[in-house]
Write a protein that holds these residues in place. Structure first.
Motif, PDB file in Angstrom:
ATOM      1  N   GLY A 294       7.222  -6.930  22.249  1.00 54.96           N
ATOM      2  CA  GLY A 294       6.604  -8.112  21.670  1.00 54.96           C
ATOM      3  C   GLY A 294       7.597  -9.091  21.088  1.00 54.96           C
ATOM      4  N   THR A 295       7.057 -10.226  20.600  1.00 54.42           N
ATOM      5  CA  THR A 295       7.848 -11.283  19.957  1.00 54.42           C
ATOM      6  C   THR A 295       7.162 -11.703  18.660  1.00 54.42           C
ATOM      7  OG1 THR A 295       8.450 -12.097  22.161  1.00 54.42           O
ATOM      8  CG2 THR A 295       8.907 -13.536  20.280  1.00 54.42           C
ATOM      9  N   PRO A 296       7.749 -11.418  17.502  1.00 52.86           N
ATOM     10  CA  PRO A 296       9.008 -10.691  17.318  1.00 52.86           C
ATOM     11  C   PRO A 296       8.844  -9.222  17.693  1.00 52.86           C
ATOM     12  CG  PRO A 296       7.947 -11.050  15.215  1.00 52.86           C
ATOM     13  CD  PRO A 296       7.147 -11.834  16.210  1.00 52.86           C
ATOM     14  N   PRO A 297       9.967  -8.508  17.958  1.00 52.63           N
ATOM     15  CA  PRO A 297       9.874  -7.130  18.441  1.00 52.63           C
ATOM     16  C   PRO A 297       9.214  -6.195  17.425  1.00 52.63           C
ATOM     17  CG  PRO A 297      12.073  -8.028  18.810  1.00 52.63           C
ATOM     18  CD  PRO A 297      11.355  -8.984  17.906  1.00 52.63           C
ATOM     19  N   GLN A 298       8.355  -5.334  17.924  1.00 51.11           N
ATOM     20  CA  GLN A 298       7.721  -4.299  17.117  1.00 51.11           C
ATOM     21  C   GLN A 298       8.228  -2.935  17.597  1.00 51.11           C
ATOM     22  OE1 GLN A 298       3.392  -4.785  16.789  1.00 51.11           O
ATOM     23  NE2 GLN A 298       3.602  -6.931  17.392  1.00 51.11           N
ATOM     24  N   ARG A 299       8.656  -2.103  16.652  1.00 46.92           N
ATOM     25  CA  ARG A 299       9.251  -0.819  17.000  1.00 46.92           C
ATOM     26  C   ARG A 299       8.182   0.237  17.241  1.00 46.92           C
ATOM     27  NH1 ARG A 299      12.821   2.193  12.582  1.00 46.92           N
ATOM     28  NH2 ARG A 299      10.713   2.452  11.738  1.00 46.92           N
TER      29      ARG A 299
ATOM     30  N   ARG B 108      -1.784  -9.323  18.464  1.00 43.20           N
ATOM     31  CA  ARG B 108      -1.998 -10.658  17.887  1.00 43.20           C
ATOM     32  C   ARG B 108      -0.769 -11.146  17.122  1.00 43.20           C
ATOM     33  NH1 ARG B 108      -7.186 -12.442  18.274  1.00 43.20           N
ATOM     34  NH2 ARG B 108      -8.816 -10.891  18.706  1.00 43.20           N
ATOM     35  N   HIS B 109       0.160 -10.245  16.835  1.00 40.36           N
ATOM     36  CA  HIS B 109       1.378 -10.632  16.141  1.00 40.36           C
ATOM     37  C   HIS B 109       2.515 -10.924  17.106  1.00 40.36           C
ATOM     38  CE1 HIS B 109       0.311  -8.915  11.916  1.00 40.36           C
ATOM     39  NE2 HIS B 109      -0.697  -9.561  12.465  1.00 40.36           N
ATOM     40  N   SER B 110       2.245 -10.861  18.410  1.00 38.64           N
ATOM     41  CA  SER B 110       3.251 -11.178  19.422  1.00 38.64           C
ATOM     42  C   SER B 110       2.848 -12.451  20.161  1.00 38.64           C
ATOM     43  CB  SER B 110       3.391 -10.029  20.419  1.00 38.64           C
ATOM     44  OG  SER B 110       4.233 -10.395  21.491  1.00 38.64           O
ATOM     45  N   ILE B 111       3.695 -13.461  20.111  1.00 39.40           N
ATOM     46  CA  ILE B 111       3.352 -14.744  20.748  1.00 39.40           C
ATOM     47  C   ILE B 111       3.538 -14.687  22.266  1.00 39.40           C
ATOM     48  CG2 ILE B 111       3.962 -16.058  18.684  1.00 39.40           C
ATOM     49  CD1 ILE B 111       6.543 -16.869  20.097  1.00 39.40           C
TER      50      ILE B 111
ATOM     51  N   PHE C  48      -4.786  -3.721  30.516  1.00 41.03           N
ATOM     52  CA  PHE C  48      -3.497  -3.709  31.195  1.00 41.03           C
ATOM     53  C   PHE C  48      -2.872  -5.078  30.965  1.00 41.03           C
ATOM     54  CE2 PHE C  48      -0.961  -3.515  35.315  1.00 41.03           C
ATOM     55  CZ  PHE C  48      -0.020  -2.645  34.789  1.00 41.03           C
ATOM     56  N   SER C  49      -1.701  -5.099  30.320  1.00 42.55           N
ATOM     57  CA  SER C  49      -1.142  -6.334  29.779  1.00 42.55           C
ATOM     58  C   SER C  49       0.330  -6.462  30.133  1.00 42.55           C
ATOM     59  CB  SER C  49      -1.313  -6.346  28.251  1.00 42.55           C
ATOM     60  OG  SER C  49      -2.628  -5.994  27.875  1.00 42.55           O
ATOM     61  N   HIS C  50       0.952  -7.530  29.624  1.00 41.02           N
ATOM     62  CA  HIS C  50       2.400  -7.672  29.775  1.00 41.02           C
ATOM     63  C   HIS C  50       2.962  -8.384  28.555  1.00 41.02           C
ATOM     64  CE1 HIS C  50       2.035 -11.957  31.098  1.00 41.02           C
ATOM     65  NE2 HIS C  50       0.913 -11.533  31.656  1.00 41.02           N
ATOM     66  N   ASP C  51       4.206  -8.042  28.230  1.00 40.53           N
ATOM     67  CA  ASP C  51       4.895  -8.624  27.088  1.00 40.53           C
ATOM     68  C   ASP C  51       6.396  -8.430  27.279  1.00 40.53           C
ATOM     69  OD1 ASP C  51       5.446  -9.810  24.623  1.00 40.53           O
ATOM     70  OD2 ASP C  51       3.810  -8.752  23.602  1.00 40.53           O
ATOM     71  N   VAL C  52       7.170  -8.896  26.326  1.00 40.58           N
ATOM     72  CA  VAL C  52       8.622  -8.800  26.379  1.00 40.58           C
ATOM     73  C   VAL C  52       9.071  -7.519  25.669  1.00 40.58           C
ATOM     74  CG1 VAL C  52      10.799  -9.872  25.698  1.00 40.58           C
ATOM     75  CG2 VAL C  52       8.873 -11.300  26.417  1.00 40.58           C
ATOM     76  N   ALA C  53       9.937  -6.756  26.323  1.00 40.61           N
ATOM     77  CA  ALA C  53      10.582  -5.614  25.679  1.00 40.61           C
ATOM     78  C   ALA C  53      12.014  -6.007  25.338  1.00 40.61           C
ATOM     79  CB  ALA C  53      10.570  -4.401  26.597  1.00 40.61           C
ATOM     80  N   THR C  54      12.470  -5.628  24.160  1.00 38.71           N
ATOM     81  CA  THR C  54      13.837  -5.923  23.725  1.00 38.71           C
ATOM     82  C   THR C  54      14.572  -4.612  23.502  1.00 38.71           C
ATOM     83  OG1 THR C  54      13.101  -7.963  22.646  1.00 38.71           O
ATOM     84  CG2 THR C  54      15.265  -7.107  22.032  1.00 38.71           C
ATOM     85  N   LEU C  55      15.591  -4.379  24.308  1.00 33.02           N
ATOM     86  CA  LEU C  55      16.374  -3.151  24.227  1.00 33.02           C
ATOM     87  C   LEU C  55      17.849  -3.516  24.202  1.00 33.02           C
ATOM     88  CD1 LEU C  55      14.317  -1.147  26.852  1.00 33.02           C
ATOM     89  CD2 LEU C  55      14.216  -0.884  24.382  1.00 33.02           C
TER      90      LEU C  55
END
Length: 434
Positions: free
Chosen positions: A79-84, A120-123, A170-177
């Protein structure tokens, strides 16, 4: 405002360096050390019976990721901002999913940070439309799809062996690694199941979801293959040590240096058209103290027509399960090589060979010869497991599920490389210092 959004878009969809090297993700063992060996067997058997339902043509597509006596967890940022989040690493399933909450505000009161994903906390979060081609890639997509409605999300449902289940969008979002060099890498449009309805099983109580590493098109390695390469590897270290060492998962071709390839032994990865998710290998012979056992080679064969047979490499099962004729031969021959004074007749139910580990005993050496000539020679600690103080038991079981399994205990201390482009599995005892 427009300039801010443009800058944010650039940051999200462009890594901070031009060519990511590879991902190195730490793994944490998620087992219950207070479980008895019989409980380990029970949970592993449940997982296998459920996975075996995926090797028949008429069975629904389901997963055993929530079962098994011990899994490995990876820290994941979504997500954005990233959630752990902490997800179970599972080579036996494809879907990435995490528990979700529709919470809008004051979410930390109901869901402390790191316990659930808040879409809802990820834009950058968005569910797939039910008419999207991606919706047809998941298990049990909803058939009540309104093609004309703008907001008609793709729904999925996963059931598990222990009567637990998960369903949602079934969704999509950004992963930050992060790569090995420490640079953050953003993986856009990562497909995953956002689970709003969960009936938790035993393993799901401490994990937040599953990172599917299977061979299907929606697994994590499949999604990252275009940027990082169609290869992943891991090393599972001895979780009985205190404190337990850190295991790891590597994603990307650059994780395996060309100079190191010569240290790897390779065996082909076989495909099962009935159950294409699993990573199958072919065992050709078994040796005990360098003597081949009289096991019919046909017991190891994978039948592509029925989907039965073969042996899979599974990160979510602790014990190893072998075809019954092979298992019987190994147990009977090994029992003959262990002096009676070491044997214990009152071991845990379900285990045929237990020994007194307080006395010095040189355990028989078990070796698997694989297709292509590779040899898997695990140390005895990989196929004997502690049952109680001073008691260890053979960590093998007969495979009633229709296929064999090399579990995570047998894999300990080896670097396993899943080269998906070349359809081969590499392994080495010298690669865990990567």
């Amino acid at each position: 405002m427009i300039q801010t959004l443009t800058l944010l878009f650039f940051i999200l969809f462009h890594p901070t360096h031009s060519k990511p090297d590879y991902l190195k993700l730490n793994l944490r063992y998620n087992g219950n050390h207070h479980h008895s060996l019989s409980q380990t067997l029970t949970q592993d058997s449940i997982r296998l019976s459920f996975l075996s339902s995926r090797t028949t043509l008429s069975a629904p597509i389901i997963s055993g990721a929530s079962t098994g006596s011990g899994q490995y967890l990876v820290e994941f940022h979504l997500g954005t901002p990233p959630q752990r989040l902490h997800l179970i690493v599972d080579t036996g399933s494809d879907l990435i999913w995490t528990r979700c909450s529709p919470c809008r505000s004051n979410c930390s009161f109901h869901h402390p940070p790191g316990t659930t994903f808040l879409p809802r906390h990820s834009i950058t979060f968005s569910p797939f439309h039910c008419y999207s081609p991606s919706c047809h890639l998941i298990p049990h997509p909803s058939h009540s799809c309104n093609h004309t409605r703008l907001h008609s999300p793709c729904r999925y449902h996963y059931a598990y062996a222990d009567s637990s289940s998960t369903s949602g969008f079934f969704s999509h979002d950004v992963a930050t690694l992060h790569t090995l060099s420490g640079h953050p890498t953003h993986i856009p449009n990562l497909p995953f199941g956002c689970a709003f309805n969960i009936s938790p099983g035993p393993a799901l109580s401490s994990a937040h979801g599953v990172l599917g590493l299977g061979r299907g098109p929606i697994s994590f390695p499949s999604h990252t293959s275009s940027n990082l390469g169609n290869l992943f590897s891991y090393c599972l270290l001895d979780y009985t040590l205190s404190p337990p060492p850190t295991s790891f998962l590597l994603i990307g071709h650059h994780s395996i240096k060309p100079s190191f390839t010569s240290n790897l032994s390779f065996t082909p990865l076989l495909s099962n058209p009935v159950s294409p998710t699993f990573y199958y290998i072919h065992i050709t012979a078994v040796y005990l103290n360098n003597i081949p056992l009289p096991i019919d080679p046909d017991v190891w064969v994978l039948d592509p027509n029925t989907g039965n047979g073969g042996t899979i490499i599974d990160s979510g099962t602790t014990l190893s399960f072998l075809p019954t004729p092979a298992y019987d031969q190994i147990v009977s021959t090994m029992a003959l090589k262990i002096p009676d004074r070491f044997k214990i007749s009152h071991g845990p139910p379900g285990f045929d060979l237990c020994v007194n580990s307080t006395k010095p005993l040189r355990k028989p050496k078990l070796v698997f010869k694989l297709l292509g000539g590779a040899v898997l020679a695990p140390p005895p600690g990989n196929y004997f497991i502690e049952a109680a103080d001073g008691v260890t038991c053979l960590a093998l079981q007969p495979a009633d599920a229709g296929f064999g399994v090399i579990g995570n205990l047998m894999q300990q201390g080896f670097l396993f490389v899943f080269d998906r482009d070349a359809s081969r599995l590499g392994f080495s005892r010298n690669g865990c210092a990567v």
